[in-house]
Design a protein around this motif. Structure first.
Motif, PDB file in Angstrom:
ATOM      1  N   TYR A   1       4.124   3.956   7.747  1.00 47.48           N
ATOM      2  CA  TYR A   1       3.877   3.444   6.396  1.00 47.48           C
ATOM      3  C   TYR A   1       3.208   2.072   6.454  1.00 47.48           C
ATOM      4  O   TYR A   1       2.178   1.830   5.823  1.00 47.48           O
ATOM      5  CB  TYR A   1       5.207   3.363   5.650  1.00 47.48           C
ATOM      6  CG  TYR A   1       5.109   2.901   4.215  1.00 47.48           C
ATOM      7  CD1 TYR A   1       4.906   3.815   3.193  1.00 47.48           C
ATOM      8  CD2 TYR A   1       5.239   1.562   3.869  1.00 47.48           C
ATOM      9  CE1 TYR A   1       4.835   3.409   1.869  1.00 47.48           C
ATOM     10  CE2 TYR A   1       5.164   1.143   2.557  1.00 47.48           C
ATOM     11  CZ  TYR A   1       4.966   2.074   1.567  1.00 47.48           C
ATOM     12  OH  TYR A   1       4.893   1.647   0.251  1.00 47.48           O
ATOM     13  N   GLY A   2       3.794   1.175   7.231  1.00 47.50           N
ATOM     14  CA  GLY A   2       3.252  -0.176   7.318  1.00 47.50           C
ATOM     15  C   GLY A   2       1.883  -0.226   7.971  1.00 47.50           C
ATOM     16  O   GLY A   2       1.017  -1.001   7.559  1.00 47.50           O
ATOM     17  N   LEU A   3       1.670   0.610   8.981  1.00 46.83           N
ATOM     18  CA  LEU A   3       0.373   0.634   9.658  1.00 46.83           C
ATOM     19  C   LEU A   3      -0.728   1.097   8.709  1.00 46.83           C
ATOM     20  O   LEU A   3      -1.802   0.494   8.627  1.00 46.83           O
ATOM     21  CB  LEU A   3       0.434   1.554  10.873  1.00 46.83           C
ATOM     22  CG  LEU A   3       1.139   1.003  12.109  1.00 46.83           C
ATOM     23  CD1 LEU A   3       1.311   2.105  13.140  1.00 46.83           C
ATOM     24  CD2 LEU A   3       0.348  -0.156  12.698  1.00 46.83           C
ATOM     25  N   ALA A   4      -0.486   2.194   7.995  1.00 42.66           N
ATOM     26  CA  ALA A   4      -1.486   2.704   7.059  1.00 42.66           C
ATOM     27  C   ALA A   4      -1.747   1.699   5.947  1.00 42.66           C
ATOM     28  O   ALA A   4      -2.896   1.519   5.508  1.00 42.66           O
ATOM     29  CB  ALA A   4      -1.004   4.036   6.472  1.00 42.66           C
ATOM     30  N   TYR A   5      -0.704   1.036   5.503  1.00 39.71           N
ATOM     31  CA  TYR A   5      -0.839   0.026   4.450  1.00 39.71           C
ATOM     32  C   TYR A   5      -1.716  -1.126   4.914  1.00 39.71           C
ATOM     33  O   TYR A   5      -2.689  -1.502   4.249  1.00 39.71           O
ATOM     34  CB  TYR A   5       0.560  -0.466   4.078  1.00 39.71           C
ATOM     35  CG  TYR A   5       0.603  -1.503   2.983  1.00 39.71           C
ATOM     36  CD1 TYR A   5       0.613  -1.124   1.645  1.00 39.71           C
ATOM     37  CD2 TYR A   5       0.670  -2.862   3.282  1.00 39.71           C
ATOM     38  CE1 TYR A   5       0.674  -2.071   0.637  1.00 39.71           C
ATOM     39  CE2 TYR A   5       0.723  -3.814   2.280  1.00 39.71           C
ATOM     40  CZ  TYR A   5       0.734  -3.411   0.960  1.00 39.71           C
ATOM     41  OH  TYR A   5       0.785  -4.359  -0.025  1.00 39.71           O
ATOM     42  N   ALA A   6      -1.399  -1.668   6.079  1.00 39.26           N
ATOM     43  CA  ALA A   6      -2.144  -2.827   6.577  1.00 39.26           C
ATOM     44  C   ALA A   6      -3.604  -2.483   6.848  1.00 39.26           C
ATOM     45  O   ALA A   6      -4.506  -3.278   6.550  1.00 39.26           O
ATOM     46  CB  ALA A   6      -1.489  -3.358   7.855  1.00 39.26           C
ATOM     47  N   ALA A   7      -3.853  -1.288   7.392  1.00 37.76           N
ATOM     48  CA  ALA A   7      -5.219  -0.915   7.767  1.00 37.76           C
ATOM     49  C   ALA A   7      -6.097  -0.606   6.565  1.00 37.76           C
ATOM     50  O   ALA A   7      -7.326  -0.622   6.674  1.00 37.76           O
ATOM     51  CB  ALA A   7      -5.178   0.290   8.698  1.00 37.76           C
ATOM     52  N   SER A   8      -5.495  -0.312   5.408  1.00 32.25           N
ATOM     53  CA  SER A   8      -6.268   0.161   4.253  1.00 32.25           C
ATOM     54  C   SER A   8      -6.472  -0.888   3.170  1.00 32.25           C
ATOM     55  O   SER A   8      -7.255  -0.655   2.237  1.00 32.25           O
ATOM     56  CB  SER A   8      -5.556   1.377   3.627  1.00 32.25           C
ATOM     57  OG  SER A   8      -5.322   2.385   4.569  1.00 32.25           O
ATOM     58  N   LEU A   9      -5.795  -2.023   3.262  1.00 31.16           N
ATOM     59  CA  LEU A   9      -5.785  -2.957   2.136  1.00 31.16           C
ATOM     60  C   LEU A   9      -7.147  -3.552   1.811  1.00 31.16           C
ATOM     61  O   LEU A   9      -7.546  -3.624   0.646  1.00 31.16           O
ATOM     62  CB  LEU A   9      -4.783  -4.087   2.412  1.00 31.16           C
ATOM     63  CG  LEU A   9      -3.359  -3.812   1.941  1.00 31.16           C
ATOM     64  CD1 LEU A   9      -2.412  -4.853   2.498  1.00 31.16           C
ATOM     65  CD2 LEU A   9      -3.284  -3.805   0.418  1.00 31.16           C
TER      66      LEU A   9
ATOM     67  N   GLY B   1      -9.220  -2.666  13.859  1.00 32.20           N
ATOM     68  CA  GLY B   1      -8.774  -3.992  14.285  1.00 32.20           C
ATOM     69  C   GLY B   1      -7.372  -4.314  13.818  1.00 32.20           C
ATOM     70  O   GLY B   1      -6.552  -4.854  14.576  1.00 32.20           O
ATOM     71  N   LEU B   2      -7.066  -3.966  12.568  1.00 32.95           N
ATOM     72  CA  LEU B   2      -5.734  -4.256  12.038  1.00 32.95           C
ATOM     73  C   LEU B   2      -4.668  -3.384  12.704  1.00 32.95           C
ATOM     74  O   LEU B   2      -3.562  -3.854  12.986  1.00 32.95           O
ATOM     75  CB  LEU B   2      -5.733  -4.056  10.524  1.00 32.95           C
ATOM     76  CG  LEU B   2      -6.534  -5.100   9.736  1.00 32.95           C
ATOM     77  CD1 LEU B   2      -6.639  -4.717   8.276  1.00 32.95           C
ATOM     78  CD2 LEU B   2      -5.892  -6.481   9.871  1.00 32.95           C
ATOM     79  N   VAL B   3      -4.993  -2.127  12.953  1.00 29.75           N
ATOM     80  CA  VAL B   3      -4.042  -1.276  13.673  1.00 29.75           C
ATOM     81  C   VAL B   3      -3.800  -1.820  15.076  1.00 29.75           C
ATOM     82  O   VAL B   3      -2.670  -1.820  15.573  1.00 29.75           O
ATOM     83  CB  VAL B   3      -4.557   0.175  13.733  1.00 29.75           C
ATOM     84  CG1 VAL B   3      -3.734   1.002  14.723  1.00 29.75           C
ATOM     85  CG2 VAL B   3      -4.489   0.820  12.356  1.00 29.75           C
ATOM     86  N   ALA B   4      -4.858  -2.313  15.719  1.00 33.51           N
ATOM     87  CA  ALA B   4      -4.714  -2.869  17.067  1.00 33.51           C
ATOM     88  C   ALA B   4      -3.838  -4.111  17.093  1.00 33.51           C
ATOM     89  O   ALA B   4      -3.244  -4.441  18.126  1.00 33.51           O
ATOM     90  CB  ALA B   4      -6.089  -3.200  17.645  1.00 33.51           C
TER      91      ALA B   4
END
Length: 470
Positions: free
Chosen positions: A46-54, A204-207
């Motif tokens: 949940y947090g990964l998808a949120y951070a990568a998509s904002l 980049g954000l996922v990394a």
């Protein structure tokens, strides 16, 4: 203010879902036969998808209209919540959680942009106060609500109730969206969306976030360090691409000029520190209350209720207390928490009450101050960056606090808790420094303007304006 509950419901649900599943993990493991990796992805996905998509979501709002993207995000979040609650296996649950995170990212920047369009002046300040209250209250009460739903077992749904509860609420909010929320902008086309830039910033954000989330649990294997090392060149390539697009007269995914807006960059640092402090505090409490003080889940939840109560009380007074005072109250509460390590639970609760009150006083004025100097045409981009910083700050705060906590655990639970609290105090000091800077800056501008004002009434109004907003 009639439209405000619609956007606040979206804010509360999406923030709550960061935390509500934590106490459902044992039930999910048993019911679905999920292994450790799958359970971790239920939380982290949940947090990964949120951070990568904002950041992409902020741009979508600017291009296609904030209300339209808000409605799309709310519909997807409601459907994804239903998919989570009906998931037949762990793989389906993880996929649905990722969809939830993407939907939450679609919603977050639109909420901030819509508030800026719908309200102004004192009404905008009140709206941001309620927004901060919704974010903070969902954050500090999420685990308690998750535990309550699992324990109550409504309709014998068990852990599924943590997700299915969103469905009727989301459907009701969606039905009111078209009637209550205004149309805002949105004249873009697909060609205006930088898909290559979206891929770069997402990667980049996922990394950055993935190794911080999973590294501590897995003992920091080599892949976590490779991800962190690779994040810098990926994000640097994204920045270069955005500059090239801007120089060529094309619309970039992220207008980097937003970082030149008054106080924006410094405010982002303060937001990261505050959300990192909040996440780190939740981590310390989860371990200390149950392992250190040997409290049961209900007793630990009762102690944490003091943090919730303090936040709510503080949020009701947000904007009426100088930011320096609010940041000082957070420091006082954390200092009391350190002092009461090893003491009776009611003393810990007192420290949490004070800490929560400070956070409630601080949250909405801080967010308002970061966005107040941003031009309307950059509102979506600014909101996307702000949301990304909130998420990354929370993850980083939890990681650093956890490292300090476990690093001192050989000395016992009290020593580990004191080490964690020391990290939290450092973060709170950074927020206080920002509050001091902003107060001095605004006082200086008000002093420079005052000699050009005529009449006692105008001068008084100028002073009142400088003191009434952060």
């Amino acid at each position: 203010m009639i439209a405000l509950p619609v956007v606040l419901v979206a804010v509360y649900m999406t923030t709550l879902d960061f935390f509500v599943a934590n106490l459902a993990v044992p039930s999910i493991r048993t019911d679905l036969g999920a292994d450790d990796a799958a359970v971790q992805l239920v939380i982290a996905g949940y947090g990964l998808a949120y951070a990568a998509s904002l950041i992409v979501s902020g741009r979508l709002g600017d291009l296609y209209g904030h209300r339209r993207v808000f409605a799309a995000g709310l519909a997807l979040f409601t459907l994804a919540s239903a998919a989570c609650g009906l998931a037949p296996d762990a793989v389906s649950l993880v996929a649905a959680r990722v969809a939830q995170g993407v939907a939450a990212a679609l919603l977050a920047p639109q909420v901030l942009a819509l508030l800026g369009v719908m309200y102004e002046g004192a009404a905008l300040a009140r709206a941001f106060t309620w927004y901060g209250s919704a974010v903070g209250l969902a954050g500090v009460s999420g685990q308690a609500i998750g535990g309550l739903l699992v324990a109550a077992d409504p309709l014998e749904l068990g852990w599924r109730a943590c997700f299915l509860v969103n469905v009727p609420i989301g459907a009701a909010a969606l039905a009111l969206t078209g009637r209550l929320l205004p149309r805002t902008g949105g004249s873009g086309t697909r060609r205006d969306l930088d898909l290559a830039g979206a891929a770069l910033v997402g990667a980049g954000l996922v990394a950055v976030v993935l190794p911080l989330v999973e590294g501590r649990e897995q003992g920091w294997p080599p892949w976590t360090w490779l991800c962190l090392a690779g994040a810098a060149p990926i994000l640097a390539a994204f920045v270069r691409r955005q500059r090239r697009l801007a120089a060529a007269g094309r619309a970039p995914l992220l207008d980097l000029a937003v970082f030149e807006e008054r106080g924006f960059a410094a405010g982002l640092v303060a937001v990261a520190l505050l959300f990192g402090t909040s996440a780190g505090l939740s981590f310390v409490l989860a371990l200390y209350l149950q392992e250190g003080l040997r409290l049961g889940p209900l007793a630990a939840g009762a102690v944490c209720t003091a943090l919730n109560a303090g936040f709510l009380l503080g949020a009701l007074r947000a904007g009426r207390v100088p930011p320096i005072v609010a940041a000082s109250v957070v420091l006082l509460g954390l200092g009391l928490l350190g002092h009461f390590v090893g003491a009776a639970p009611y003393q810990v609760a007192l420290a949490l009450l004070v800490t929560g009150a400070g956070m409630g006083l601080l949250m909405s004025p801080l967010i308002s101050s970061v966005l107040s100097g941003v031009r309307p045409e950059r509102a979506g981009a600014a909101a996307g960056v702000l949301g990304t910083v909130q998420e990354a700050g929370g993850v980083l705060g939890g990681t650093v606090t956890g490292a300090a906590f476990f690093g001192a655990l050989d000395g016992g639970w009290d020593a580990a808790t004191l080490a964690g609290v020391a990290v939290l105090v450092t973060g709170a000091l950074g927020v206080l420094a920002y509050a001091v800077r902003m107060t001095v800056s605004r006082t200086g501008r008000a002093t420079a303007v005052a000699p050009r004002r005529r009449g006692r009434r105008r001068a008084a109004g100028c002073r009142q304006g400088a003191e009434g907003r952060w």
